[in-house]
Design a protein around this motif. Structure first.
Motif, short mmCIF file in Angstrom:
data_model
loop_
_atom_site.label_atom_id
_atom_site.label_comp_id
_atom_site.label_asym_id
_atom_site.label_seq_id
_atom_site.Cartn_x
_atom_site.Cartn_y
_atom_site.Cartn_z
N UNK A 67 40.95 52.33 33.09
CA UNK A 67 41.45 51.90 31.80
C UNK A 67 40.95 50.48 32.11
N UNK A 68 40.65 50.21 31.00
CA UNK A 68 40.18 48.76 30.64
C UNK A 68 40.61 47.68 30.85
N UNK A 69 41.84 48.06 31.15
CA UNK A 69 42.98 46.70 30.67
C UNK A 69 43.02 46.53 31.95
N UNK A 70 42.85 47.50 32.63
CA UNK A 70 43.88 47.30 34.80
C UNK A 70 42.36 46.24 35.24
N UNK A 71 42.44 44.98 35.94
CA UNK A 71 42.39 44.30 36.06
C UNK A 71 41.37 44.21 37.92
N UNK A 72 40.68 43.87 38.20
CA UNK A 72 40.42 43.83 39.60
C UNK A 72 40.66 42.32 40.52
N UNK A 73 40.66 42.58 41.86
CA UNK A 73 41.32 42.18 42.42
C UNK A 73 40.81 39.79 42.02
N UNK A 74 39.27 40.05 41.93
CA UNK A 74 38.62 39.35 41.17
C UNK A 74 39.06 38.26 40.00
N UNK A 75 38.74 39.31 38.94
CA UNK A 75 39.81 39.06 38.04
C UNK A 75 41.00 38.86 37.48
N UNK A 76 41.70 39.33 38.24
CA UNK A 76 43.34 39.17 38.63
C UNK A 76 42.83 37.65 38.65
N UNK A 77 43.02 37.11 39.69
CA UNK A 77 42.16 35.79 40.46
C UNK A 77 41.84 35.01 39.14
N UNK A 78 40.93 35.31 38.57
CA UNK A 78 40.51 34.28 37.49
C UNK A 78 41.76 34.25 36.11
N UNK A 79 42.09 35.20 36.54
CA UNK A 79 43.16 34.64 34.94
C UNK A 79 44.27 33.76 35.56
N UNK A 80 44.94 33.86 36.60
CA UNK A 80 45.89 33.12 37.34
C UNK A 80 45.10 32.09 37.67
N UNK A 81 43.89 31.39 37.60
CA UNK A 81 43.51 30.56 37.49
C UNK A 81 43.47 30.04 36.10
N UNK A 82 43.12 29.93 35.24
CA UNK A 82 43.38 30.49 34.22
C UNK A 82 44.65 29.99 33.24
#
Length: 141
Positions: A4-19
């Motif tokens: 599913x394209x909305x499931x993020x990888x660990x790195x992408x989730x960390x980017x989201x938290x940083x944002x």
């Protein structure tokens, strides 16, 4: 394998938290700037009012009292207007920074998602790479 394209990888989730942290930092900075502006205006207004009251109490002639009182009250609305305008400038500046940050993080996230799809060799990744706009999956007939 379906991904599913909305499931993020660990790195992408960390980017989201940083944002989210960056957004919160910008908003809190704007709130702090407005708070300092308002506190400065209130303290200056209070000091000026104390000076005016002292000058009024020292007036020996009662006829000078209304003149001094009206002269002391004149600049207050203009100063409040200036404080209000400066507060609006701060809010607009914060909104510009938020918009720029949102644009930066959106581009970064989409670039990383595109890179993940291309690296995995999915048909969606090739479709995104070739056309750049569509996010629809091709379903074989």
């Amino acid at each position: 394998m379906y991904f599913h394209p909305l499931i993020l990888t660990e790195a992408q989730e960390q980017q989201r938290v940083a944002a989210y942290n960056d957004f919160a930092r910008l908003w809190l900075d704007g709130i702090d700037r407005q708070y300092r502006l308002h506190m400065k205006a209130v303290s200056e207004f209070g000091a000026r009012q104390q000076e005016n009251l002292r000058a009024l109490s020292e007036a020996l002639d009662i006829t000078h009292f209304p003149v001094r009182w009206s002269a002391s009250a004149t600049p207050a609305p203009l100063e409040l207007l200036l404080v209000s305008m400066r507060s609006g400038e701060i809010a607009a500046d914060v909104q510009r920074q938020i918009a720029a940050l949102a644009d930066l993080h959106t581009k970064e996230l989409s670039r990383n998602m595109l890179g993940r799809d291309v690296a995995e060799g999915t048909s969606e990744g090739r479709e995104l790479n070739d056309r750049g706009k569509s996010r629809r999956r091709r379903v074989p007939a």
